[in-house]
Design a protein around this motif. Structure first.
Motif, PDB file in Angstrom:
ATOM      1  N   LEU A  61       0.843  -1.195   0.000  1.00  0.00           N
ATOM      2  CA  LEU A  61       0.000   0.000   0.000  1.00  0.00           C
ATOM      3  C   LEU A  61       0.880   1.247   0.000  1.00  0.00           C
ATOM      4  N   TRP A  71      -3.039   0.587  -4.201  1.00  0.00           N
ATOM      5  CA  TRP A  71      -3.315  -0.602  -3.401  1.00  0.00           C
ATOM      6  C   TRP A  71      -2.990  -1.810  -4.284  1.00  0.00           C
ATOM      7  N   ALA A 112      -9.733   2.764   1.918  1.00  0.00           N
ATOM      8  CA  ALA A 112      -9.122   3.932   1.282  1.00  0.00           C
ATOM      9  C   ALA A 112      -9.984   5.177   1.441  1.00  0.00           C
TER      10      ALA A 112
END
Length: 208
Positions: A61, A71, A112
């Motif tokens: 990440l 990601w 996210a």
């Protein structure tokens, strides 16, 4: 005299507990407002509403606030999700296909959506401190405005203010448990957050 001493000790211990709580909350706020970038690896498990594991994954990440991330799922199947703050590229290597979507509609139900924001959590969530466990301070964040995707988030931070665990619970009863091994405020190239489709890849959608 003994009763007085006991009372003094109780007041002192309460003061220490309150100071510890305030310090933990300050670390939570600092994680959102003072951390500009994150880089490292993760493992992720998704559980159904009965508690059975339905997905195991791991990868890398890279994140730069506000709005940008990469990601990279390495296991069990290679996949990348990349955002430049406006667009999201979802790349499936096995299908040789990339889908481009506006960032708002693509990541609203993912970790996210929370991690790429840069504002105090109290601006958007009701924040409740939970009992510490595993050497981490834990907090529950519940959206102030009704969210069709998730109903609560739990976050575990270590004594240095690093995010180590994140648990998201959605409206269908599923739970996503994310374990993180990250470094804060590391330099990340801006090109990391732009996706160039490999030659021969089917592209669905168009970047803004």
């Amino acid at each position: 005299m003994k009763k007085t001493m006991v009372a003094v000790l109780l007041v002192a211990s309460m003061g220490q507990a309150m100071a510890a709580d305030n310090s933990a909350r300050q670390r939570l706020d600092a994680f959102f407002t003072k951390v500009n970038s994150l880089s490292g690896n993760f493992t992720q498990r998704v559980y159904d509403k009965k508690g059975a594991v339905i997905q195991n994954s791991s990868g890398l990440l890279y994140l730069s606030r506000p709005g940008r991330f990469r990601w990279v799922y390495m296991n069990p199947e290679p996949q990348e999700i990349v955002s430049d703050g406006k667009n999201v590229w979802i790349y499936d290597e096995e299908l040789e296909q990339v889908t481009i979507k506006p960032v708002g509609s693509a990541v609203s139900a993912t970790p996210a959506a929370v991690l790429t924001r840069k504002d105090p959590p109290a601006a958007r969530f009701h924040v409740k401190q939970l009992p510490s466990k595993g050497g981490q301070d834990w907090f529950q964040l519940v959206p102030k405005q009704a969210n069709r995707d998730f109903r609560s988030i739990e976050m575990g931070l270590d004594a240095n203010g690093n995010l180590r665990r994140m648990v998201m619970r959605d409206q269908l009863g599923q739970r996503t448990d994310l374990s993180l091994n990250m470094k804060n405020n590391v330099p990340i190239s801006g090109g990391t957050f732009y996706f160039q489709a490999p030659k021969g890849t089917d592209v669905i959608g168009r970047a803004q």
